[in-house]
Design a protein around this motif. Structure first.
Motif, PDB file in Angstrom:
ATOM      1  N   ILE A  13      43.051 -49.199 -66.731  1.00 30.19           N
ATOM      2  CA  ILE A  13      44.017 -48.744 -65.745  1.00 30.19           C
ATOM      3  C   ILE A  13      44.377 -49.351 -64.539  1.00 30.19           C
ATOM      4  N   GLY A  14      43.595 -50.313 -64.134  1.00 32.72           N
ATOM      5  CA  GLY A  14      43.720 -51.359 -63.135  1.00 32.72           C
ATOM      6  C   GLY A  14      44.699 -52.327 -63.463  1.00 32.72           C
ATOM      7  N   SER A  15      44.754 -52.743 -64.997  1.00 34.73           N
ATOM      8  CA  SER A  15      45.700 -53.620 -65.326  1.00 34.73           C
ATOM      9  C   SER A  15      47.201 -53.443 -64.896  1.00 34.73           C
ATOM     10  N   GLY A  16      47.417 -52.098 -64.845  1.00 38.30           N
ATOM     11  CA  GLY A  16      48.815 -51.659 -64.616  1.00 38.30           C
ATOM     12  C   GLY A  16      49.076 -52.026 -63.239  1.00 38.30           C
ATOM     13  N   PHE A  17      48.032 -51.844 -62.427  1.00 42.96           N
ATOM     14  CA  PHE A  17      48.178 -52.080 -60.900  1.00 42.96           C
ATOM     15  C   PHE A  17      48.072 -53.527 -60.658  1.00 42.96           C
ATOM     16  N   PHE A  18      47.526 -54.200 -61.509  1.00 41.92           N
ATOM     17  CA  PHE A  18      47.478 -55.836 -61.321  1.00 41.92           C
ATOM     18  C   PHE A  18      48.892 -56.365 -61.714  1.00 41.92           C
ATOM     19  N   ALA A  19      49.476 -55.846 -62.709  1.00 45.35           N
ATOM     20  CA  ALA A  19      51.003 -56.319 -63.037  1.00 45.35           C
ATOM     21  C   ALA A  19      51.783 -55.657 -61.896  1.00 45.35           C
ATOM     22  N   LEU A  20      51.900 -54.432 -61.309  1.00 44.50           N
ATOM     23  CA  LEU A  20      52.573 -53.966 -60.323  1.00 44.50           C
ATOM     24  C   LEU A  20      52.438 -54.856 -58.829  1.00 44.50           C
ATOM     25  N   THR A  21      51.053 -55.206 -58.660  1.00 46.14           N
ATOM     26  CA  THR A  21      51.099 -55.989 -57.324  1.00 46.14           C
ATOM     27  C   THR A  21      51.418 -57.247 -57.587  1.00 46.14           C
ATOM     28  N   LEU A  22      51.197 -57.769 -58.705  1.00 45.58           N
ATOM     29  CA  LEU A  22      51.725 -59.290 -59.105  1.00 45.58           C
ATOM     30  C   LEU A  22      53.197 -59.442 -58.767  1.00 45.58           C
ATOM     31  N   ILE A  23      53.899 -58.373 -59.396  1.00 50.25           N
ATOM     32  CA  ILE A  23      55.451 -58.430 -59.395  1.00 50.25           C
ATOM     33  C   ILE A  23      55.732 -58.390 -57.948  1.00 50.25           C
ATOM     34  N   TRP A  24      55.335 -57.303 -57.155  1.00 51.08           N
ATOM     35  CA  TRP A  24      55.749 -56.802 -55.795  1.00 51.08           C
ATOM     36  C   TRP A  24      55.337 -58.130 -54.854  1.00 51.08           C
ATOM     37  N   THR A  25      54.093 -58.581 -55.057  1.00 53.48           N
ATOM     38  CA  THR A  25      53.698 -59.642 -54.138  1.00 53.48           C
ATOM     39  C   THR A  25      54.566 -60.732 -54.115  1.00 53.48           C
ATOM     40  N   PHE A  26      55.035 -61.397 -55.559  1.00 52.88           N
ATOM     41  CA  PHE A  26      55.617 -62.478 -55.572  1.00 52.88           C
ATOM     42  C   PHE A  26      57.339 -61.883 -54.971  1.00 52.88           C
ATOM     43  N   TYR A  27      57.781 -60.938 -55.349  1.00 54.70           N
ATOM     44  CA  TYR A  27      58.899 -60.435 -55.149  1.00 54.70           C
ATOM     45  C   TYR A  27      59.326 -60.391 -53.515  1.00 54.70           C
ATOM     46  N   ASN A  28      58.147 -59.907 -52.884  1.00 51.23           N
ATOM     47  CA  ASN A  28      58.281 -59.633 -51.386  1.00 51.23           C
ATOM     48  C   ASN A  28      57.989 -61.165 -50.653  1.00 51.23           C
ATOM     49  N   ALA A  29      57.494 -61.537 -51.297  1.00 51.29           N
ATOM     50  CA  ALA A  29      57.339 -63.257 -50.658  1.00 51.29           C
ATOM     51  C   ALA A  29      58.456 -64.246 -50.927  1.00 51.29           C
ATOM     52  N   TYR A  30      58.885 -64.200 -52.083  1.00 56.15           N
ATOM     53  CA  TYR A  30      60.170 -65.213 -52.447  1.00 56.15           C
ATOM     54  C   TYR A  30      61.645 -64.527 -52.505  1.00 56.15           C
ATOM     55  N   MET A  31      61.665 -63.398 -52.845  1.00 53.00           N
ATOM     56  CA  MET A  31      62.902 -62.885 -52.660  1.00 53.00           C
ATOM     57  C   MET A  31      63.782 -63.064 -51.340  1.00 53.00           C
ATOM     58  N   PRO A  32      63.111 -62.813 -50.105  1.00 47.89           N
ATOM     59  CA  PRO A  32      63.788 -63.313 -48.862  1.00 47.89           C
ATOM     60  C   PRO A  32      64.147 -64.713 -48.672  1.00 47.89           C
ATOM     61  N   LEU A  33      63.480 -65.520 -49.362  1.00 47.89           N
ATOM     62  CA  LEU A  33      63.893 -66.954 -49.382  1.00 47.89           C
ATOM     63  C   LEU A  33      64.876 -66.988 -50.447  1.00 47.89           C
ATOM     64  N   ILE A  34      65.095 -66.511 -51.386  1.00 51.61           N
ATOM     65  CA  ILE A  34      66.157 -66.715 -52.192  1.00 51.61           C
ATOM     66  C   ILE A  34      67.488 -66.039 -51.555  1.00 51.61           C
ATOM     67  N   LEU A  35      67.310 -64.763 -50.914  1.00 54.02           N
ATOM     68  CA  LEU A  35      68.356 -64.407 -50.046  1.00 54.02           C
ATOM     69  C   LEU A  35      68.911 -65.293 -49.031  1.00 54.02           C
ATOM     70  N   ALA A  36      67.905 -65.824 -48.309  1.00 53.85           N
ATOM     71  CA  ALA A  36      68.213 -66.970 -47.240  1.00 53.85           C
ATOM     72  C   ALA A  36      68.939 -68.054 -47.788  1.00 53.85           C
ATOM     73  N   ASN A  37      69.167 -68.175 -48.995  1.00 54.54           N
ATOM     74  CA  ASN A  37      70.228 -69.440 -49.444  1.00 54.54           C
ATOM     75  C   ASN A  37      71.592 -68.799 -49.431  1.00 54.54           C
ATOM     76  N   HIS A  38      71.829 -67.470 -48.969  1.00 57.65           N
ATOM     77  CA  HIS A  38      73.002 -66.843 -48.908  1.00 57.65           C
ATOM     78  C   HIS A  38      73.357 -66.276 -47.750  1.00 57.65           C
ATOM     79  N   ILE A  39      72.219 -65.730 -46.864  1.00 57.29           N
ATOM     80  CA  ILE A  39      72.345 -64.853 -45.614  1.00 57.29           C
ATOM     81  C   ILE A  39      71.562 -65.682 -44.381  1.00 57.29           C
ATOM     82  N   GLU A  40      72.169 -65.798 -43.491  1.00 53.86           N
ATOM     83  CA  GLU A  40      71.355 -66.497 -42.254  1.00 53.86           C
ATOM     84  C   GLU A  40      70.530 -65.404 -41.531  1.00 53.86           C
ATOM     85  N   ARG A  41      71.023 -64.242 -40.964  1.00 46.47           N
ATOM     86  CA  ARG A  41      70.209 -63.450 -40.214  1.00 46.47           C
ATOM     87  C   ARG A  41      69.102 -62.783 -40.701  1.00 46.47           C
ATOM     88  N   THR A  42      67.977 -62.731 -40.040  1.00 47.98           N
ATOM     89  CA  THR A  42      66.916 -62.068 -40.663  1.00 47.98           C
ATOM     90  C   THR A  42      67.009 -60.511 -40.864  1.00 47.98           C
TER      91      THR A  42
END
Length: 411
Positions: A13-42
């Motif tokens: 059951i935890g493997s589902g949470f592993f995949a969920l957290t893997l995606i959200w952790t990477f997404y939350n850390a790097y999606m803002p940096l991707i958006l920063a290529n288009h947007i300046e204001r935090t």
């Protein structure tokens, strides 16, 4: 009913949470940096990261309650996993290839979030479906261990892949998500022992009505304790979600870290969470869920307040490591505490309410704290986040007191 506690079943059951957290952790850390290529204001980046959660706020409680009501040959939860997880893997792998314009990026992002929303509450509900109430803190410790491993893989492993080629982490993550889906599909019980059928109409309209009734009940006098606990979760998630979403921007813009070093530094927060997840579950089982959360709510703001005065990577990593221990004391207990509020027949509903309050905070938090950063500088992120944990401490204590008073009157 004979109680069982299978570590193998919990880890599957935890493997589902592993995949969920893997995606959200990477997404939350790097999606803002991707958006920063288009947007300046935090604040605008924070608003987009917050708006990404709007779909989850609207749909997760409905889907959680809906998964209580359906009864298919695959059980209650698996049908949602069978649709949501493969689609999430598909759209996630497309994200790095859709960065040419902001609008195409946001379009694929919304499709990805819809798929994630479809399976999130059902996959979390699998744990209380299979585990007796008195063992859920310990089981949640194991599951959070799996989630923490996912976060470490994201911030220590995928962050390095991102430096090599920005598409590689998305491809690897999608493969791991599909692997988790296959494990869950083959292993979880179609009709687990601790879930019940509500015997009402099995459609989304009834699920919506169930959520409405659940929210209305929270404001009745006899349920005010539960409401205060959920509002405590809402308040501290404003701080946590904002740091998770905006830390890499703080590290790259204020401290001058590279993208890889920013992700690596944040990884120490997740590393300590992994190492302390199971002990935190054991502590919660011994001391009580609320009592353990209170300890974390006292310690965590002390660490966050210190961060703006630190500029060296090593010392910052040490403080984040200690902060992750305090976060484990809070987060490992939170969902089992909320699941206990609903009883067997309403596990999915209270799972939905848990995510309604926590995701609402994620909708508001990055925008609010991003605005604070724009006006007062990067340090405002940590000072404001610390304040949310202090407020949550008082709300949680008050909620516990209200519940105890209600029980004593009923007795």
């Amino acid at each position: 009913m004979k109680e069982t506690f299978s570590q193998r079943k919990v880890l599957v059951i935890g493997s589902g949470f592993f995949a969920l957290t893997l995606i959200w952790t990477f997404y939350n850390a790097y999606m803002p940096l991707i958006l920063a290529n288009h947007i300046e204001r935090t604040s605008i980046i924070g608003a987009i990261m917050g708006l990404d959660n709007l779909l989850a706020v609207l749909l997760i409680p409905l889907i959680g309650a809906w998964s209580d009501r359906v009864n298919t040959r695959f059980g209650k939860r698996l049908p949602f996993l069978m649709i949501g997880m493969p689609l999430a893997a598909l759209f996630f792998v497309l994200l790095p290839f859709m960065q040419s314009t902001l609008w195409t990026l946001l379009f694929i992002d919304i499709l990805f979030l819809l798929a994630m929303t479809l399976y999130r509450a059902p996959v979390i509900s699998l744990m209380p479906d299979h585990i007796a109430p008195e063992r859920r803190s310990l089981a949640n410790g194991y599951i959070n261990l799996m989630g923490g491993i996912g976060a470490i893989v994201a911030l220590f492993g995928l962050s390095q892949l991102y430096q090599v080629n920005s598409s590689y982490p998305f491809i690897v993550t999608s493969i791991l998500l599909m692997t988790a889906f296959l494990l869950l599909f083959r292993s979880v019980d179609r009709h687990p022992p601790y879930t019940t059928n509500t015997n009402n109409d099995q459609d989304e309209v009834q699920a919506r009505r169930s959520v409405t009734r659940g929210l209305a009940e929270l404001f009745l006098k006899k349920h005010r304790g539960q409401a205060f606990i959920l509002f405590a979760i809402f308040v501290y998630f404003i701080g946590y979600a904002s740091i998770e979403a905006l830390f890499t921007l703080y590290a790259t813009r204020t401290l001058g870290f590279t993208e890889g070093l920013a992700g690596l530094t944040l990884g120490f927060f997740s590393l300590s969470f992994v190492l302390f997840a199971v002990p935190a579950g054991w502590i919660g089982q011994k001391l009580g869920k609320v009592e353990t959360m209170v300890i974390g709510l006292i310690l965590l703001p002390l660490f966050f307040v210190a961060i703006p005065f630190i500029s060296t990577p090593l010392l910052l990593q040490v403080v984040l490591f200690l902060a992750g221990v305090a976060w484990a004391l809070i987060n490992v207990q939170a969902y089992p505490l909320v699941a206990d509020l609903g009883g067997l027949a309403k596990i999915g509903l209270f799972t939905g309410l848990y995510y309604l309050f926590s995701m609402s905070a994620q909708l508001i938090g990055p925008t609010l704290l991003g605005l604070m950063m724009d006006f007062f500088g990067g340090a405002a992120l940590f000072f404001t986040a610390s304040a949310t944990f202090v407020v949550a401490y008082f709300l949680l204590q008050h909620g516990k007191k209200k519940i105890e008073q209600t029980k004593s009157i009923a007795a």
